[in-house]
Motif scaffolding. Structure first.
Motif, PDB file in Angstrom:
ATOM      1  N   UNK A 125       0.654  -1.419   0.112  1.00 20.51           N
ATOM      2  CA  UNK A 125       0.178   0.511   0.337  1.00 20.51           C
ATOM      3  C   UNK A 125       0.848   1.315   0.094  1.00 20.51           C
ATOM      4  N   UNK A 126       0.624   2.306  -0.590  1.00 19.88           N
ATOM      5  CA  UNK A 126       1.552   3.672  -0.977  1.00 19.88           C
ATOM      6  C   UNK A 126       1.259   4.315   0.267  1.00 19.88           C
ATOM      7  N   UNK A 127       1.824   5.532   0.791  1.00 18.03           N
ATOM      8  CA  UNK A 127       1.466   6.315   1.483  1.00 18.03           C
ATOM      9  C   UNK A 127       0.544   6.318   2.025  1.00 18.03           C
ATOM     10  N   UNK A 128      -0.199   7.331   0.553  1.00 16.71           N
ATOM     11  CA  UNK A 128      -1.319   8.497   0.055  1.00 16.71           C
ATOM     12  C   UNK A 128      -2.706   7.326   0.515  1.00 16.71           C
ATOM     13  N   UNK A 129      -2.334   5.875  -0.463  1.00 15.48           N
ATOM     14  CA  UNK A 129      -3.477   4.874   0.799  1.00 15.48           C
ATOM     15  C   UNK A 129      -3.686   4.527   1.632  1.00 15.48           C
ATOM     16  N   UNK A 130      -2.572   4.733   2.072  1.00 14.40           N
ATOM     17  CA  UNK A 130      -2.319   4.020   3.894  1.00 14.40           C
ATOM     18  C   UNK A 130      -3.093   5.370   4.627  1.00 14.40           C
ATOM     19  N   UNK A 131      -2.349   7.146   4.161  1.00 15.70           N
ATOM     20  CA  UNK A 131      -3.077   8.116   5.261  1.00 15.70           C
ATOM     21  C   UNK A 131      -4.522   7.912   4.620  1.00 15.70           C
ATOM     22  N   UNK A 132      -5.320   7.694   3.456  1.00 17.85           N
ATOM     23  CA  UNK A 132      -6.565   7.266   3.649  1.00 17.85           C
ATOM     24  C   UNK A 132      -7.481   6.466   4.208  1.00 17.85           C
ATOM     25  N   UNK A 133      -6.676   5.678   4.671  1.00 21.22           N
ATOM     26  CA  UNK A 133      -7.319   4.536   5.053  1.00 21.22           C
ATOM     27  C   UNK A 133      -7.507   4.601   6.637  1.00 21.22           C
ATOM     28  N   UNK A 134      -5.806   5.333   7.058  1.00 16.64           N
ATOM     29  CA  UNK A 134      -6.302   5.052   8.758  1.00 16.64           C
ATOM     30  C   UNK A 134      -7.473   6.338   9.563  1.00 16.64           C
ATOM     31  N   UNK A 135      -7.546   5.802  10.211  1.00 16.75           N
ATOM     32  CA  UNK A 135      -8.826   6.857  10.802  1.00 16.75           C
ATOM     33  C   UNK A 135      -8.143   6.627  13.339  1.00 16.75           C
TER      34      UNK A 135
END
Length: 171
Positions: A1-11
């Protein structure tokens, strides 16, 4: 997972399984913290890993936002070690440095399947006193963390973002 994908998924996780973070996972999380950039690499941050029943109970008595986590990180900075701007009196890096470190922790934890929640809703001085922190350390945040429970979910406002044009200005 890319950083941006991870940042969007994290909550912010507010419901955890009834167990502490595994030692091998905590080691990776703390390694990410150790590699976070700080002003002049002075690394004034201190991270207290709270996992004992006694100290979790103490935190629960001082903060309503532990969310049942069995692992809580307390992030402080050493005022003697933080960078001080020689061009402007009173401008220091401690809070910013801890914030960078805490963000690295959140993102590494998420990569490992561990949720967290950044918490500031507490009396800093009461927790500093209760845990007998050194006088030259200032508490910045608490981070309850753990493996998200099966019913953990983001709160409704999680995916509500301002338009980039409202927060970024090219000058």
């Amino acid at each position: 997972m890319s950083f941006l994908e991870s940042a969007k998924a994290r909550y912010s996780v507010r419901n955890f399984e009834d167990r502490t973070v595994e030692p091998e996972d905590m080691k990776k999380i703390l390694e990410a913290a150790n590699h976070a950039p700080t002003a002049c690499n002075l690394q004034p941050q201190r991270i207290y890993v709270v996992q004992s029943e006694e100290n979790i109970a103490k935190l629960n008595s001082l903060c309503k936002c532990i969310f049942g986590a069995k692992t809580v990180l307390m992030f402080t900075y050493n005022t003697d070690e933080e960078w001080k701007n020689p061009l402007e009196d009173g401008v220091r890096s401690g809070v910013e440095d801890v914030s960078i470190v805490a963000t690295h922790v959140m993102m590494e934890a998420w990569e490992l399947g561990i949720g967290s929640c950044w918490v500031n809703f507490f009396s800093n001085s009461r927790i500093e006193e209760a845990f007998e922190l050194p006088a030259n350390e200032k508490l910045v945040l608490l981070m309850p963390m753990g493996y998200p429970s099966a019913d953990a979910a983001p709160i409704p406002m999680h995916s509500q973002y301002k338009a980039i044009e409202d927060t970024v200005k090219f000058i």
